[in-house]
Design an enzyme around this catalytic site. Structure first.
Site, PDB file in Angstrom:
ATOM      1  N   ARG A   1      -0.445  -8.768  13.482  1.00  0.00           N
ATOM      2  CA  ARG A   1      -1.000  -7.753  12.576  1.00  0.00           C
ATOM      3  C   ARG A   1      -1.892  -8.410  11.523  1.00  0.00           C
ATOM      4  NH1 ARG A   1       4.522  -5.480  10.807  1.00  0.00           N
ATOM      5  NH2 ARG A   1       3.453  -4.076   9.403  1.00  0.00           N
TER       6      ARG A   1
ATOM      7  N   ARG B   1      11.908  -5.988   4.417  1.00  0.00           N
ATOM      8  CA  ARG B   1      11.615  -4.581   4.151  1.00  0.00           C
ATOM      9  C   ARG B   1      12.482  -3.636   4.979  1.00  0.00           C
ATOM     10  NH1 ARG B   1       5.374  -2.705   4.675  1.00  0.00           N
ATOM     11  NH2 ARG B   1       5.517  -2.977   6.916  1.00  0.00           N
TER      12      ARG B   1
ATOM     13  N   ARG C   1      -9.414   0.832   9.247  1.00  0.00           N
ATOM     14  CA  ARG C   1      -9.057  -0.551   9.558  1.00  0.00           C
ATOM     15  C   ARG C   1     -10.162  -1.253  10.333  1.00  0.00           C
ATOM     16  NH1 ARG C   1      -3.147   0.423   9.316  1.00  0.00           N
ATOM     17  NH2 ARG C   1      -1.968  -1.471   9.626  1.00  0.00           N
TER      18      ARG C   1
ATOM     19  N   LYS D   1       0.834  -1.211   0.000  1.00  0.00           N
ATOM     20  CA  LYS D   1       0.000   0.000   0.000  1.00  0.00           C
ATOM     21  C   LYS D   1       0.870   1.263   0.000  1.00  0.00           C
ATOM     22  CE  LYS D   1      -2.186  -1.017   3.886  1.00  0.00           C
ATOM     23  NZ  LYS D   1      -1.584  -2.301   4.288  1.00  0.00           N
TER      24      LYS D   1
ATOM     25  N   ARG E   1      11.467  -1.592  10.524  1.00  0.00           N
ATOM     26  CA  ARG E   1      10.438  -1.198  11.483  1.00  0.00           C
ATOM     27  C   ARG E   1      10.407  -2.150  12.668  1.00  0.00           C
ATOM     28  NH1 ARG E   1       4.867  -0.057   8.317  1.00  0.00           N
ATOM     29  NH2 ARG E   1       4.104  -1.149  10.141  1.00  0.00           N
TER      30      ARG E   1
HETATM   31  P1  AMP Z   1       0.945   0.430   9.215  1.00  0.00           P
HETATM   32  O1  AMP Z   1       2.121   1.314   9.007  1.00  0.00           O
HETATM   33  O2  AMP Z   1      -0.266   0.856   8.450  1.00  0.00           O
HETATM   34  O3  AMP Z   1       1.272  -1.039   9.029  1.00  0.00           O
HETATM   35  O4  AMP Z   1       0.534   0.592  10.761  1.00  0.00           O
HETATM   36  C1  AMP Z   1       1.422   0.255  11.809  1.00  0.00           C
HETATM   37  C2  AMP Z   1       0.662   0.110  13.123  1.00  0.00           C
HETATM   38  O5  AMP Z   1       0.028   1.353  13.457  1.00  0.00           O
HETATM   39  C3  AMP Z   1      -0.471  -0.895  13.115  1.00  0.00           C
HETATM   40  O6  AMP Z   1      -0.017  -2.221  13.345  1.00  0.00           O
HETATM   41  C4  AMP Z   1      -1.346  -0.377  14.248  1.00  0.00           C
HETATM   42  O7  AMP Z   1      -0.785  -0.664  15.517  1.00  0.00           O
HETATM   43  C5  AMP Z   1      -1.251   1.137  14.043  1.00  0.00           C
HETATM   44  N1  AMP Z   1      -2.277   1.655  13.090  1.00  0.00           N
HETATM   45  C6  AMP Z   1      -2.057   2.247  11.892  1.00  0.00           C
HETATM   46  N2  AMP Z   1      -3.198   2.623  11.310  1.00  0.00           N
HETATM   47  C7  AMP Z   1      -4.192   2.243  12.161  1.00  0.00           C
HETATM   48  C8  AMP Z   1      -5.606   2.332  12.117  1.00  0.00           C
HETATM   49  N3  AMP Z   1      -6.245   2.882  11.067  1.00  0.00           N
HETATM   50  N4  AMP Z   1      -6.298   1.846  13.189  1.00  0.00           N
HETATM   51  C9  AMP Z   1      -5.681   1.312  14.250  1.00  0.00           C
HETATM   52  N5  AMP Z   1      -4.347   1.171  14.347  1.00  0.00           N
HETATM   53  C10 AMP Z   1      -3.593   1.637  13.318  1.00  0.00           C
END
Ligand code: AMP
Length: 214
Positions: free
Chosen positions: A172, A126, A87, A13, A161
């Site tokens: 996740r 990554r 989400r 994404k 990360r």
């Molecule tokens: P991402 O970079 O999108 O993979 O997000 C990393 C982490 O941030 C996720 O595993 C969640 O802990 C938190 N996170 C990001 N976006 C959301 C969301 N829309 N709702 C809840 N938690 C989020």
């Protein structure tokens, strides 16, 4: 044009959002990036979410909806790309209401389909340029041999990360299947869903997305 990129962690994404930003002058709204920024700059909210994120759990709807609400009031340029948001169904409802309040509409929801095997190998390979956030992958887009980021042209550190490890990833993925994948049906019912195969080369996926968006 406002769109959502929907898909499990590692679906690509962020990579596709960066291409849409470059090619269509759109604005990427990644709640994950916003939360990492809050964490790195040590804000109160950042401290509260750090452990939740490291485990791979979702942070509360209230926090992420607040982050998005703020951004929708800013510059719109070629439209918003919602990356990693919504989400949950509650977030999807809130986004609909926020867009309506701002007299904006949702053009499409692009679902990026990938299988779990691919996700595990992608995510554990990554890394990110600590200067500009460009994402690299040992398999599909290796870090340049000279160590200079192809996006920002700087020789910064390339970091992994904290939640890109197998245990957090498993969690996740479970969060995705339990709480986020119902959004596929939600947006299908609204006639917004466009599904693309996220397993191809970056340029192939980009072409599919462009076709889906028209
Ligand atoms: P991402 O970079 O999108 O993979 O997000 C990393 C982490 O941030 C996720 O595993 C969640 O802990 C938190 N996170 C990001 N976006 C959301 C969301 N829309 N709702 C809840 N938690 C989020």
């Amino acid at each position: 044009m406002n769109i959502i990129l929907l898909g499990p962690p590692g679906a690509g994404k962020g990579t596709q959002a960066h291409l849409l930003v470059a090619n269509r002058n759109m604005i990427q709204l990644s709640t994950g990036d916003m939360l990492r920024e809050a964490k790195d700059s040590g804000t109160e909210m950042g401290k509260r979410v750090a452990d939740v994120m490291a485990r791979g759990d979702l942070v509360t709807d209230e926090i992420v909806i607040g982050l998005i609400r703020e951004k929708l009031q800013g510059d719109k340029q070629g439209g918003f790309i919602f990356d990693g948001f919504p989400r949950t169904l509650a977030q999807a409802d809130a986004l609909g209401a926020l867009l309506a309040e701002n007299s904006e509409a949702l053009h499409a929801v692009v679902e990026m389909q990938v299988d779990d095997e691919a996700l595990v190998s992608r995510i554990t390979a990554r890394s990110t340029c600590s200067g500009c956030g460009e994402v690299y992958n040992d398999l599909s887009k290796p870090i340049p041999e000279d160590g200079i980021c192809s996006k920002c042209g700087e020789a910064k550190e390339f970091t992994r990360r904290a939640d890109d490890n197998e245990e957090a990833l498993r969690n996740r993925l479970m969060e995705y299947y339990k709480k986020t994948s119902p959004l596929i049906g939600y947006y299908y019912a609204k006639g917004k869903l466009k599904s693309v195969n996220g397993l191809g080369e970056i340029a192939e996926v980009q072409a599919e997305i462009n076709k889906a968006l028209g």
